[in-house]
Design a protein around this motif. Structure first.
Motif, mmCIF file in Angstrom:
data_model
loop_
_atom_site.group_PDB
_atom_site.id
_atom_site.type_symbol
_atom_site.label_atom_id
_atom_site.label_comp_id
_atom_site.label_asym_id
_atom_site.label_seq_id
_atom_site.Cartn_x
_atom_site.Cartn_y
_atom_site.Cartn_z
ATOM 1 N N ASP A 106 0.807 -1.215 0.000
ATOM 2 C CA ASP A 106 0.000 0.000 0.000
ATOM 3 C C ASP A 106 0.842 1.268 0.000
ATOM 4 O O ASP A 106 0.353 2.327 -0.334
ATOM 5 N N ALA A 107 2.108 1.167 0.381
ATOM 6 C CA ALA A 107 2.958 2.349 0.393
ATOM 7 C C ALA A 107 3.178 2.872 -1.026
ATOM 8 O O ALA A 107 3.435 4.051 -1.228
ATOM 9 N N ASP A 108 3.090 1.963 -2.008
ATOM 10 C CA ASP A 108 3.274 2.371 -3.396
ATOM 11 C C ASP A 108 1.970 2.811 -4.050
ATOM 12 O O ASP A 108 1.965 3.288 -5.170
ATOM 13 N N ALA A 109 0.858 2.662 -3.339
ATOM 14 C CA ALA A 109 -0.443 3.027 -3.896
ATOM 15 C C ALA A 109 -0.600 4.536 -3.931
ATOM 16 O O ALA A 109 0.034 5.257 -3.174
ATOM 17 N N ASP A 110 -1.453 4.999 -4.821
ATOM 18 C CA ASP A 110 -1.750 6.423 -4.913
ATOM 19 C C ASP A 110 -2.482 6.859 -3.653
ATOM 20 O O ASP A 110 -3.568 6.375 -3.364
ATOM 21 N N PRO A 111 -1.895 7.782 -2.847
ATOM 22 C CA PRO A 111 -2.538 8.196 -1.597
ATOM 23 C C PRO A 111 -3.894 8.850 -1.806
ATOM 24 O O PRO A 111 -4.682 8.913 -0.886
ATOM 25 N N ASP A 112 -4.164 9.356 -3.002
ATOM 26 C CA ASP A 112 -5.458 9.970 -3.258
ATOM 27 C C ASP A 112 -6.530 8.947 -3.593
ATOM 28 O O ASP A 112 -7.707 9.272 -3.671
ATOM 29 N N ASP A 113 -6.125 7.702 -3.807
ATOM 30 C CA ASP A 113 -7.066 6.650 -4.172
ATOM 31 C C ASP A 113 -7.692 6.083 -2.904
ATOM 32 O O ASP A 113 -7.064 5.360 -2.148
ATOM 33 N N ALA A 114 -8.946 6.414 -2.668
ATOM 34 C CA ALA A 114 -9.633 5.965 -1.448
ATOM 35 C C ALA A 114 -9.698 4.451 -1.383
ATOM 36 O O ALA A 114 -9.632 3.867 -0.306
ATOM 37 N N THR A 115 -9.792 3.773 -2.532
ATOM 38 C CA THR A 115 -9.826 2.320 -2.544
ATOM 39 C C THR A 115 -8.522 1.758 -2.005
ATOM 40 O O THR A 115 -8.519 0.803 -1.245
ATOM 41 N N ALA A 116 -7.400 2.391 -2.355
ATOM 42 C CA ALA A 116 -6.109 1.914 -1.866
ATOM 43 C C ALA A 116 -5.999 2.097 -0.361
ATOM 44 O O ALA A 116 -5.410 1.283 0.331
ATOM 45 N N ARG A 117 -6.579 3.171 0.161
ATOM 46 C CA ARG A 117 -6.472 3.422 1.596
ATOM 47 C C ARG A 117 -7.468 2.607 2.398
ATOM 48 O O ARG A 117 -7.243 2.345 3.565
ATOM 49 N N THR A 118 -8.579 2.229 1.819
ATOM 50 C CA THR A 118 -9.583 1.499 2.576
ATOM 51 C C THR A 118 -9.619 0.028 2.217
ATOM 52 O O THR A 118 -10.306 -0.733 2.850
ATOM 53 N N GLY A 119 -8.871 -0.372 1.213
ATOM 54 C CA GLY A 119 -8.913 -1.752 0.760
ATOM 55 C C GLY A 119 -9.932 -1.892 -0.360
ATOM 56 O O GLY A 119 -10.827 -1.085 -0.507
ATOM 57 N N SER A 120 -9.788 -2.923 -1.161
ATOM 58 C CA SER A 120 -10.667 -3.080 -2.308
ATOM 59 C C SER A 120 -11.967 -3.778 -1.958
ATOM 60 O O SER A 120 -12.891 -3.776 -2.742
ATOM 61 N N ASP A 121 -12.051 -4.381 -0.789
ATOM 62 C CA ASP A 121 -13.252 -5.106 -0.391
ATOM 63 C C ASP A 121 -14.297 -4.136 0.136
ATOM 64 O O ASP A 121 -14.088 -3.456 1.123
ATOM 65 N N ASP A 122 -15.456 -4.081 -0.533
ATOM 66 C CA ASP A 122 -16.518 -3.174 -0.114
ATOM 67 C C ASP A 122 -17.020 -3.485 1.288
ATOM 68 O O ASP A 122 -17.559 -2.628 1.966
ATOM 69 N N ALA A 123 -16.890 -4.742 1.744
ATOM 70 C CA ALA A 123 -17.386 -5.139 3.051
ATOM 71 C C ALA A 123 -16.398 -4.784 4.159
ATOM 72 O O ALA A 123 -16.729 -4.895 5.325
ATOM 73 N N ALA A 124 -15.188 -4.392 3.793
ATOM 74 C CA ALA A 124 -14.176 -4.059 4.797
ATOM 75 C C ALA A 124 -14.571 -2.794 5.546
ATOM 76 O O ALA A 124 -15.275 -1.938 5.032
ATOM 77 N N ALA A 125 -14.094 -2.721 6.774
ATOM 78 C CA ALA A 125 -14.345 -1.531 7.575
ATOM 79 C C ALA A 125 -13.578 -0.353 6.987
ATOM 80 O O ALA A 125 -12.466 -0.512 6.490
ATOM 81 N N PRO A 126 -14.156 0.836 7.038
ATOM 82 C CA PRO A 126 -13.475 2.008 6.475
ATOM 83 C C PRO A 126 -12.385 2.537 7.391
ATOM 84 O O PRO A 126 -12.387 2.290 8.601
ATOM 85 N N VAL A 127 -11.460 3.290 6.810
ATOM 86 C CA VAL A 127 -10.485 4.041 7.585
ATOM 87 C C VAL A 127 -11.253 5.150 8.297
ATOM 88 O O VAL A 127 -12.142 5.775 7.713
ATOM 89 N N LEU A 128 -10.942 5.377 9.556
ATOM 90 C CA LEU A 128 -11.584 6.439 10.323
ATOM 91 C C LEU A 128 -10.547 7.453 10.785
ATOM 92 O O LEU A 128 -9.383 7.113 10.988
ATOM 93 N N ILE A 129 -10.993 8.686 10.929
ATOM 94 C CA ILE A 129 -10.143 9.775 11.395
ATOM 95 C C ILE A 129 -10.771 10.351 12.661
ATOM 96 O O ILE A 129 -11.947 10.710 12.665
ATOM 97 N N GLY A 130 -9.986 10.426 13.719
ATOM 98 C CA GLY A 130 -10.446 11.033 14.961
ATOM 99 C C GLY A 130 -9.730 12.345 15.185
ATOM 100 O O GLY A 130 -8.521 12.451 14.950
#
Length: 177
Positions: A106-130
């Protein structure tokens, strides 16, 4: 969970996903919500910048202003890192910058690509920001405790979402393609 903001009435607390949808907020007005959303957006930008600079994905960032000014704590809850030996700060522990310098795909993934940051699985839990904001450095200790609690709640949300996603996958009702 909704009582967390009432447990820390002198702080501003905000937990969102990457689309800036508030899950928990202490916002008392549209202007306050806009400010917290803006801080969350800048937290996402900071994370993206750290990735582009090959620093890895930060776990936490703390911003302190001079002259006993405000303290802003930003936490990044990536479900891919929840079981990887990364510990959450305990109440009263020093809240520090956390950088994951381990190289992964994932370090090589495009940081602007939300799929790369959250994973490609739609059922996966999302990244959260506190985000936790204290009006002065006098409240920094309370802010660290509140941030740790907000992180624990966020991790609980992610575990529930992941369990629901697995449940849907195994019973055949909704399987992501």
């Amino acid at each position: 969970m909704s009582s967390l903001p009432s447990q820390h009435p002198t702080l501003s607390l905000h937990l969102t996903d990457l689309t800036l949808t508030p899950l928990i907020t202490s916002s008392s007005s549209p202007t306050h919500l806009e400010s917290l959303t803006s801080l969350t957006s800048s937290a996402i930008t900071s994370q993206t910048t750290a990735q582009r600079a090959n620093l890895g994905r930060p776990q936490r960032i703390m911003v302190e202003y001079p002259d006993s000014g405000a303290v802003v704590l930003q936490s990044y809850l990536d479900p891919r890192e929840s079981g990887g030996g990364h510990s959450e700060p305990e109440p009263g522990s020093k809240y520090k910058h956390g950088h994951d310098h381990d190289h992964d795909a994932d370090a090589d993934a495009d940081p602007d690509d939300a799929t790369a940051r959250t994973g490609s699985d739609d059922a996966a839990a999302p990244v959260l920001i506190g985000v936790v904001v204290a009006a002065s450095s006098d409240d920094a200790r309370e802010a660290r405790r509140a941030a740790a609690r907000l992180e624990r709640i966020g991790r609980e949300f992610q575990k529930e979402w992941a369990a629901q996603g697995l449940e849907q996958d195994t019973d055949g009702r909704s399987t992501p393609e």
